[in-house]
Scaffold this motif. Structure first.
Motif, mmCIF file in Angstrom:
data_model
loop_
_atom_site.group_PDB
_atom_site.id
_atom_site.type_symbol
_atom_site.label_atom_id
_atom_site.label_comp_id
_atom_site.label_asym_id
_atom_site.label_seq_id
_atom_site.Cartn_x
_atom_site.Cartn_y
_atom_site.Cartn_z
ATOM 1 N N ASP A 1 0.843 -1.187 0.000
ATOM 2 C CA ASP A 1 0.000 0.000 0.000
ATOM 3 C C ASP A 1 0.885 1.247 0.000
ATOM 4 O O ASP A 1 1.944 1.286 0.616
ATOM 5 N N ASP A 2 0.451 2.265 -0.710
ATOM 6 C CA ASP A 2 1.246 3.473 -0.893
ATOM 7 C C ASP A 2 1.131 4.368 0.341
ATOM 8 O O ASP A 2 0.029 4.780 0.712
ATOM 9 N N PRO A 3 2.237 4.727 0.985
ATOM 10 C CA PRO A 3 2.147 5.560 2.196
ATOM 11 C C PRO A 3 1.751 6.999 1.914
ATOM 12 O O PRO A 3 1.335 7.716 2.827
ATOM 13 N N ASP A 4 1.858 7.420 0.670
ATOM 14 C CA ASP A 4 1.604 8.818 0.337
ATOM 15 C C ASP A 4 0.264 9.044 -0.339
ATOM 16 O O ASP A 4 -0.020 10.150 -0.789
ATOM 17 N N VAL A 5 -0.559 8.013 -0.436
ATOM 18 C CA VAL A 5 -1.844 8.132 -1.128
ATOM 19 C C VAL A 5 -2.955 7.654 -0.217
ATOM 20 O O VAL A 5 -2.899 6.534 0.313
ATOM 21 N N PHE A 6 -3.944 8.507 -0.032
ATOM 22 C CA PHE A 6 -5.124 8.136 0.744
ATOM 23 C C PHE A 6 -6.056 7.342 -0.177
ATOM 24 O O PHE A 6 -6.512 7.856 -1.187
ATOM 25 N N PRO A 7 -6.344 6.057 0.139
ATOM 26 C CA PRO A 7 -7.159 5.226 -0.760
ATOM 27 C C PRO A 7 -8.543 5.814 -0.983
ATOM 28 O O PRO A 7 -9.239 6.201 -0.051
#
Length: 1099
Positions: free
Chosen positions: A840-846
């Protein structure tokens, strides 16, 4: 061994009728060094008066004397020595016995005795010659492979200094005469070779149990008893009467028995033919005599390995397909790596023959594992993968389907069910996908094989079998090979036999065998499980050609002489074709037509492959679950139902957990107290960690879900908390598993202590979980720290398995974790490693979580001081849809539960969710018995579910605007923090929020909590060192959640190289400082001091 008849019975005069009914049998006596064999040649029918001392009253004494004489002739009186010698030499009645010489020792008396003895054959010399020949036979059986013609290049560097003979009968030149060789080795004179005659027994093939074979061509035998044994056996069984002849159906055996003797030269010729040609066999170390005898029969019976004309034609066709496939790939893609099978094309017909024979014997499913060399050929010609699907893998212009990262073509697997033409039965074949870690797939294949056997009720391994292929360097060099062998006979892990095929390249990339292993053969590790080993010249009669590690290597850099020798050899197919054409098996025209036919098949497939536009990984799936997914391979639903169960079910499971459901079963007194404690908890409607696990397992079993828990000491539990297997204190090995007494129609529960292996056992359980999505398969490490010896399985299979091979798997890893002052090797399950591999990308809010940001529901909060139920607006438990959406995209799920109820829910969710993902659970140690780490039955009732985060339920929740600090944490440190907060009277100023699901990260729920406390400082607290644990994973994700609007402070141990200290006092000091730093400045704020926190700040 046949029971010896007494000496009296052997020498007793026989009547004429008895003589007509009796045939001789050899007499055997075991003694140190081997067996003595004597042929009873006496057949007496005269009066017993000739030897009056042979009467019934002295029979026991005579028998004892006879046995003593057999062991040592000098141990009895000279008169008995002479009598027994004469009797065994065939002296007539009355002549065998000679009176002892008189005390005076007159020359006449001594001369008479000596004359009689001298007149008899030299029995000792005869016995010595027989023993020498028996030693010769055993030497060939034990060491014949030393001089077998196994190396087609004749460059083997194997040194057998301890071999009994350095040359064989047919392998010697003019200067090496066999007579001189055996005279030196077996102390026989050269003329003895021509006249010594020993008995030869015939062979009869009998059925044998399935055994753990180590090669593709292994068979075993049973020695047939002599004709006399057959007669006596029929007589005892009542099939014939005394004096009656054997039936006509046995006459062919009688005719075969007529050739009772053979010269030693004939014996040597047959032994050379059996053990010193193109197959060398190692089997005499096997403990099972029956298996050894079966192998002997299969090798020593003349003509047993001859092929029929039809079999030779089939072999030629398969050799053509194997060879021409590699040549086609070489022509079309000469610059592509494909790890071809050149030099071992005979592997393909060997595998196909194994599968044909297995299918004829009733095998319905074959699971295979292999390295990358030859994988494409096996896929094409054994598994029968469509050729156009293989060829399109070489097209670099094809667009990859949105199914993950994919993998290189020579790592991919396949699943296929087809009709076997030989047996006319359907057979399912599965080739498992494998990374470049060559032997890592071994336990995975074994686990899947075991699972398929389990689900189809195959308790003897007769319907599902496994085949493992290896390279010589990897088989000898990688420890996982031994770990897998070590599982082969364990009750909960045995697959009842595996066929191992080792392709001996005589090189490991660029490393010579003399630098790659210490043993003579790469297969010597198989001896540990008594597996027979068959060394086969893969080019019999063909020669060999080889490439390097792959087609792009230049092997002449490091093995110049080997590859000069290779270039001199003819091709495998060419030599074999010349042989069968010369034998009249096929004509040259038929051979060329068969080649043209297969070349046309390849060309047509190549043309079709050009029509492919998208490269689908799902076409290479090795473990499909057709009933679990839609036809497109997608989940049938995107919602997870509630994971709670009814009050009645909780009570029922709890009562089972607190009882012994077997009568007259005595358990340990300490265990009685544990069960009584469980009963008290059930009455109080609460559960601890062990009981919460019991509730999860029991409810799934009642729903028909098989549960399998494996690992070191899991039956009792490393920390003596589980006790799923009860032991009777009065009856040895009598056990009771209460979990299997839930209901009559429940699924079986399997719990098994494993061997002291992480790599092999975790791989095995991973393979077991591949077989079916409707099973909860768990592996528990003894301590979480020990999972690193299985890191290869975690890194190459569990985490990226779906991305590389579109293969879902629901295995659960239970990793005990926590800083308890137990030292650096018993503290940390290394959560930072698992979190680092999360995708999961730490810089993107799903976006999927934003969709339900404002949703609310009702959930149960528990006070820190009581179990009273409060209903408040829920900021923890959103609808399951956003959670499910995030989890379908992640590689695995990582949780650290702090309550038994949440542990209960996450285990049930693992089965109830509409997809399968690996689940990593950091389980507690001290919380197993912590008085506050208990859950009410209310938290496990219907409509309840797993809580991704657990918000503060104390006074801070009532007035969130007054909260000065929000502490995020996970795991057991929560209880340390609440105790410190209580001691400082900060319950209304400090909110402690537990992040239970670490990955996928609950962005939506964390954002809801930070928004509720806009004036509070944010702190992440952990008990691990700063460069370990969760901090590097959590920090950027919280910052993304709050839009970098506030700093995130760190509270915990300083960075360190080791996971934990080994000093108890140091541990307590570190823990106290970590907990104290989280609330020190807040306490000062409550006293009117506005100093900033002393803990670390990171923006």
């Amino acid at each position: 061994m046949h029971r010896l008849r007494t000496t009296v019975a052997r020498l007793r005069p026989l009547t004429a009728a008895q003589t007509a009914q009796s045939l001789s049998q050899p007499r055997l006596l075991a003694f140190e060094g081997g067996l003595r064999t004597f042929q009873p040649l006496r057949r007496l029918n005269t009066s017993v008066a000739a030897e009056p001392f042979l009467n019934g009253t002295s029979s026991n004494y005579v028998e004892e004397m006879y046995y003593a004489w057999l062991e040592n002739p000098r141990s009895v009186h000279k008169s008995w020595d002479i009598f027994f010698r004469n009797a065994n030499a065939g002296a007539p009645p009355g002549a065998a016995y000679q009176s002892p010489p008189p005390l005076s020792g007159t020359p006449q008396g001594l001369a008479g005795v000596q004359a009689l003895v001298a007149a008899q054959p030299n029995v000792e010399k005869l016995v010595e010659d027989h023993l020498a020949v028996q030693s010769l036979i055993r030497a060939y059986q034990v060491r014949g492979h030393h001089i077998a013609k196994l190396d087609p290049l004749d460059i083997s560097c194997v040194d057998f200094d301890d071999a009994p003979c350095t040359v064989g009968f047919q392998n010697v030149g003019e200067k090496h005469k066999p007579a001189a060789m055996f005279a030196k080795v077996f102390l026989l004179k050269e003329p003895d070779i021509h006249w010594i005659r020993i008995p030869i027994s015939c062979g009869l093939s009998l059925s044998h149990p399935h055994i753990n074979l180590d090669c593709s061509l292994g068979l075993v035998w049973w020695a047939v008893p002599s004709f006399q044994c057959l007669y006596n056996r029929s007589l005892r069984a009542g099939r014939i009467r005394p004096g009656q002849s054997l039936p006509a159906s046995h006459h062919h055996l009688h005719r075969r028995q007529r050739e009772r003797f053979a010269t030693q030269r004939e014996i040597i010729r047959r032994l050379e033919t059996a053990y010193c040609q193109h197959i060398g066999v190692e089997f005499m170390f096997i403990n099972d005599v029956e298996q050894c005898q079966w192998i002997r029969q299969k090798f020593e019976t003349p003509g047993i390995m001859q092929f029929s004309l039809e079999e030779k034609r089939t072999l030629l066709q398969r050799m053509i397909r194997s060879t021409r496939f590699e040549e086609f790939l070489q022509r079309k893609w000469s610059s592509e790596k494909r790890f071809g099978l050149e030099g071992c094309e005979s592997l393909i017909p060997a595998l196909k023959t194994i599968i044909d024979e297995s299918s004829q014997s009733g095998v319905e499913s074959v699971i295979m594992g292999m390295p990358h060399r030859g994988r494409l050929n096996v896929l094409a010609n054994v598994i029968r993968k469509e050729l156009d699907q293989i060829f399109c893998q070489f097209d670099s212009k094809l667009e990859a389907a949105d199914e993950g990262s994919g993998d290189v073509k020579y790592h991919l697997g396949m699943y296929h069910k087809r009709m076997n033409r030989v047996s006319d039965r359907y057979i399912t074949m599965s080739l498992m996908a494998n990374p470049s870690h060559l032997e890592a797939v071994d336990p995975v294949v074994q686990g899947k094989t075991k699972a398929e056997q389990f689900y189809c009720g195959d308790t003897e391994g007769k319907r599902v079998m496994s085949i493992l292929l290896h390279g010589d360097a990897a088989f000898a060099g990688q420890g996982i090979v031994y770990e897998t062998f070590h599982l082969s006979d364990l009750p909960s892990y045995t697959t009842h036999g595996t066929i191992h095929v080792v392709v001996n390249n005589q090189i490991g990339f660029t490393t010579d065998p003399r630098m790659a292993r210490s043993s003579p053969y790469p297969t010597d590790v198989a001896r540990v499980v008594n597996a027979p080993i068959f060394h086969v010249n893969a080019d019999d009669p063909e020669a060999v050609i080889r490439n390097g590690h792959n087609e792009m290597d230049e092997p002449m850099f490091t093995q110049p002489l080997m590859y000069k020798q290779i270039k001199k050899q003819k091709g495998v197919l060419q030599k074999f074709a010349e042989k069968v054409i010369a034998e009249g098996v096929v004509t040259t025209q038929e051979y060329e037509e068969e080649i043209a036919r297969y070349d046309k098949i390849c060309e047509e497939a190549y043309t079709r492959s050009k029509d492919e536009k998208i490269l689908h990984i799902k076409h290479w799936l090795d473990s499909p679950w057709p009933d679990f997914f839609t036809l497109e391979g997608q989940p049938k639903s995107m919602n997870c139902p509630p994971t709670g169960i009814s009050e009645e079910e909780l009570q029922h499971i709890g009562n089972i957990a607190a009882s012994v459901p077997v009568e007259d079963f005595t358990i340990h007194g300490g265990l009685s107290r544990i069960l009584k404690g469980r009963a008290n908890m059930v009455n109080q409607r609460v559960c601890d960690w062990a009981l919460g696990e019991y509730m999860a397992f029991g409810s799934l079993l009642k729903d028909g879900i098989h549960v399998r828990l494996s690992g070191q000491d899991v039956e009792r539990g490393t920390f003596s908390h589980r006790h799923h297997v009860l032991h009777d204190q009065n009856v040895d090995k009598r056990i009771c598993i209460p979990m299997n007494y839930m209901s009559p129609d429940q699924a079986p529960y399997t719990i098994c202590n494993s061997s002291l292996s992480e790599y092999g056992v975790l791989g095995f359980e991973l393979g077991f979980a591949m077989a079916s999505p409707n099973a909860l398969v768990l592996w528990e490490a003894q301590f979480g720290d020990f999972h690193n010896t299985a890191q290869c399985i975690i890194d190459q299979f569990i985490c990226p398995g779906q991305a590389k091979w579109v293969r879902q798997n629901g295995i659960v890893l239970l990793l005990p974790h926590g800083m308890e002052g137990m030292g650096p090797e018993h503290s940390s399950a290394r959560p930072e490693r698992f979190l680092q591999m999360c995708n999961d990308d730490p810089d993107v809010f799903p976006i999927s979580q934003l969709t339900f940001e404002n949703a609310t529901s009702v959930f149960t909060r528990r006070s820190l001081r009581s179990t009273t139920r409060k209903t408040v607006p829920n900021r923890n438990c959103r609808r399951t849809s956003p959670c499910v959406s995030c989890m379908t995209a992640t590689g695995w799920i990582v949780v650290n539960c702090s309550t038994p109820a949440n542990y209960f829910h996450v285990l049930r969710r693992q089965i109830l969710q509409p997809f399968r993902k690996p689940l990593i659970v950091f389980t507690p140690k001290s919380l197993l018995r912590h008085p506050e780490a208990r859950s009410s039955f209310d938290d496990m009732l219907p409509a309840t579910s797993f809580q991704r985060i657990i918000a503060d339920g104390g006074p801070a929740a009532a007035s969130p605007e007054k909260v000065k600090r929000v502490i995020f944490c996970t795991g057991k440190i929560y209880y340390e923090l609440t105790r410190e907060r209580k001691n400082r009277n900060l319950d209304d100023l400090v909110a402690i929020i537990r992040i239970e699901q670490l990955s996928p990260f609950p962005f939506d729920l964390v954002k809801a909590e930070t928004d509720r406390h806009p004036n509070a400082e944010l702190v992440w607290c952990q008990e691990e060192h700063k460069n370990q644990g969760y901090y590097d994973y959590i920090k950027p994700r919280i910052r993304t959640t709050i839009g970098r609007s506030r700093p995130v402070w760190y509270a915990g141990r300083d960075p360190a190289a080791a996971p934990a200290t080994g000093n108890k006092q140091t541990h307590l000091t570190e823990l106290s400082c970590s907990v104290y730093s989280t609330q020190r400045s807040t306490w000062k704020l409550s006293q009117g001091n506005s100093n900033k926190p002393a803990s670390t700040c990171d923006f």
